[in-house]
Structure formats: C-alpha cells, structure tokens
Design a protein around this motif. Structure first.
Motif, PDB file in Angstrom:
ATOM      1  N   MET A  19       0.842  -1.191   0.000  1.00  0.00           N
ATOM      2  CA  MET A  19       0.000   0.000   0.000  1.00  0.00           C
ATOM      3  C   MET A  19       0.880   1.244   0.000  1.00  0.00           C
ATOM      4  N   LYS A  20       0.456   2.264  -0.714  1.00  0.00           N
ATOM      5  CA  LYS A  20       1.149   3.540  -0.659  1.00  0.00           C
ATOM      6  C   LYS A  20       0.772   4.219   0.642  1.00  0.00           C
ATOM      7  N   PHE A  21       1.732   4.882   1.274  1.00  0.00           N
ATOM      8  CA  PHE A  21       1.441   5.637   2.480  1.00  0.00           C
ATOM      9  C   PHE A  21       2.420   6.789   2.602  1.00  0.00           C
ATOM     10  N   GLU A  22       2.032   7.757   3.385  1.00  0.00           N
ATOM     11  CA  GLU A  22       2.924   8.879   3.655  1.00  0.00           C
ATOM     12  C   GLU A  22       2.857   9.175   5.144  1.00  0.00           C
ATOM     13  N   THR A  23       3.914   9.735   5.648  1.00  0.00           N
ATOM     14  CA  THR A  23       3.960  10.088   7.062  1.00  0.00           C
ATOM     15  C   THR A  23       4.212  11.584   7.190  1.00  0.00           C
ATOM     16  N   THR A  24       3.803  12.119   8.293  1.00  0.00           N
ATOM     17  CA  THR A  24       4.038  13.520   8.592  1.00  0.00           C
ATOM     18  C   THR A  24       4.162  13.657  10.097  1.00  0.00           C
ATOM     19  N   THR A  25       4.794  14.701  10.548  1.00  0.00           N
ATOM     20  CA  THR A  25       4.921  14.897  11.988  1.00  0.00           C
ATOM     21  C   THR A  25       3.771  15.757  12.483  1.00  0.00           C
ATOM     22  N   VAL A  26       3.291  15.441  13.660  1.00  0.00           N
ATOM     23  CA  VAL A  26       2.218  16.211  14.262  1.00  0.00           C
ATOM     24  C   VAL A  26       2.808  17.283  15.169  1.00  0.00           C
ATOM     25  N   GLU A  27       3.855  16.941  15.855  1.00  0.00           N
ATOM     26  CA  GLU A  27       4.504  17.905  16.730  1.00  0.00           C
ATOM     27  C   GLU A  27       5.060  19.048  15.900  1.00  0.00           C
ATOM     28  N   GLY A  28       4.921  20.240  16.401  1.00  0.00           N
ATOM     29  CA  GLY A  28       5.472  21.392  15.706  1.00  0.00           C
ATOM     30  C   GLY A  28       4.607  21.873  14.565  1.00  0.00           C
ATOM     31  N   SER A  29       3.397  21.369  14.446  1.00  0.00           N
ATOM     32  CA  SER A  29       2.507  21.832  13.393  1.00  0.00           C
ATOM     33  C   SER A  29       2.216  23.312  13.609  1.00  0.00           C
ATOM     34  N   THR A  30       2.181  24.067  12.537  1.00  0.00           N
ATOM     35  CA  THR A  30       1.932  25.498  12.652  1.00  0.00           C
ATOM     36  C   THR A  30       0.442  25.818  12.656  1.00  0.00           C
ATOM     37  N   TYR A  31      -0.411  24.828  12.430  1.00  0.00           N
ATOM     38  CA  TYR A  31      -1.842  25.065  12.387  1.00  0.00           C
ATOM     39  C   TYR A  31      -2.486  24.817  13.745  1.00  0.00           C
ATOM     40  N   ASN A  32      -3.394  25.690  14.101  1.00  0.00           N
ATOM     41  CA  ASN A  32      -4.168  25.549  15.318  1.00  0.00           C
ATOM     42  C   ASN A  32      -5.087  24.337  15.167  1.00  0.00           C
ATOM     43  N   PRO A  33      -5.083  23.404  16.112  1.00  0.00           N
ATOM     44  CA  PRO A  33      -5.918  22.201  15.995  1.00  0.00           C
ATOM     45  C   PRO A  33      -7.405  22.502  15.841  1.00  0.00           C
ATOM     46  N   ASP A  34      -7.898  23.580  16.459  1.00  0.00           N
ATOM     47  CA  ASP A  34      -9.304  23.951  16.302  1.00  0.00           C
ATOM     48  C   ASP A  34      -9.597  24.360  14.864  1.00  0.00           C
ATOM     49  N   PHE A  35      -8.665  25.094  14.261  1.00  0.00           N
ATOM     50  CA  PHE A  35      -8.811  25.505  12.867  1.00  0.00           C
ATOM     51  C   PHE A  35      -8.816  24.282  11.945  1.00  0.00           C
ATOM     52  N   VAL A  36      -7.903  23.367  12.190  1.00  0.00           N
ATOM     53  CA  VAL A  36      -7.823  22.150  11.372  1.00  0.00           C
ATOM     54  C   VAL A  36      -9.134  21.368  11.465  1.00  0.00           C
ATOM     55  N   LYS A  37      -9.677  21.258  12.663  1.00  0.00           N
ATOM     56  CA  LYS A  37     -10.938  20.532  12.862  1.00  0.00           C
ATOM     57  C   LYS A  37     -12.077  21.197  12.082  1.00  0.00           C
ATOM     58  N   LYS A  38     -12.125  22.532  12.080  1.00  0.00           N
ATOM     59  CA  LYS A  38     -13.152  23.244  11.327  1.00  0.00           C
ATOM     60  C   LYS A  38     -13.031  22.963   9.831  1.00  0.00           C
ATOM     61  N   ILE A  39     -11.824  22.954   9.325  1.00  0.00           N
ATOM     62  CA  ILE A  39     -11.600  22.665   7.906  1.00  0.00           C
ATOM     63  C   ILE A  39     -12.043  21.235   7.591  1.00  0.00           C
ATOM     64  N   GLN A  40     -11.672  20.300   8.433  1.00  0.00           N
ATOM     65  CA  GLN A  40     -12.068  18.903   8.218  1.00  0.00           C
ATOM     66  C   GLN A  40     -13.581  18.746   8.265  1.00  0.00           C
TER      67      GLN A  40
END
Length: 68
Positions: A26-47
C-alpha cells in the motif's frame, strides 16, 4: 476510495502500521504532528467543512455571483 488517518501513540505502533502497509504493498505517507503550525481547532473546522461538502451540505456560488 477512502483513506484512513491513524494516530499511533508510540513508535512501536507506528512501525507496526508501516510494516503492515508495506506488506500489503500500500502507498502511504507520514508527517509529523509535533510542531505543526496550524491551530488544531482551525484544522478541525476545515475537516468538518470538507466532510459537510462531501455529504452534500454546501452551497455553490459561481464566480460571477461573488461581485453582485
């Protein structure tokens, strides 16, 4: 096709998930969550907004209608 977003809680879980994905070719990609520049509340609204559009809960506005 659907995608699955997993949140492993430690390195052991992450490595196990990667191993399963590789074994299933399966194709997959990884990303780091720590140090994200986006506010988690903002990300949740977008999702939530994307989910609403996917479920038909949206209004389309044409470009010509933006300036009226």
């Amino acid at each position: 096709m659907e995608a699955i977003l997993l949140h492993p809680q430690n390195k052991e879980q992450l490595e196990a998930i990667k191993a399963i994905a590789k074994a299933l070719k399966m194709k997959f990609e990884t990303t780091t969550v720590e140090g994200s520049t986006y506010n988690p509340d903002f990300v949740k609204k977008i999702q939530n907004g994307r989910a609403d559009v996917k479920n038909g809960k949206g209004t389309k506005i044409g470009i010509d209608d933006l300036w009226k």
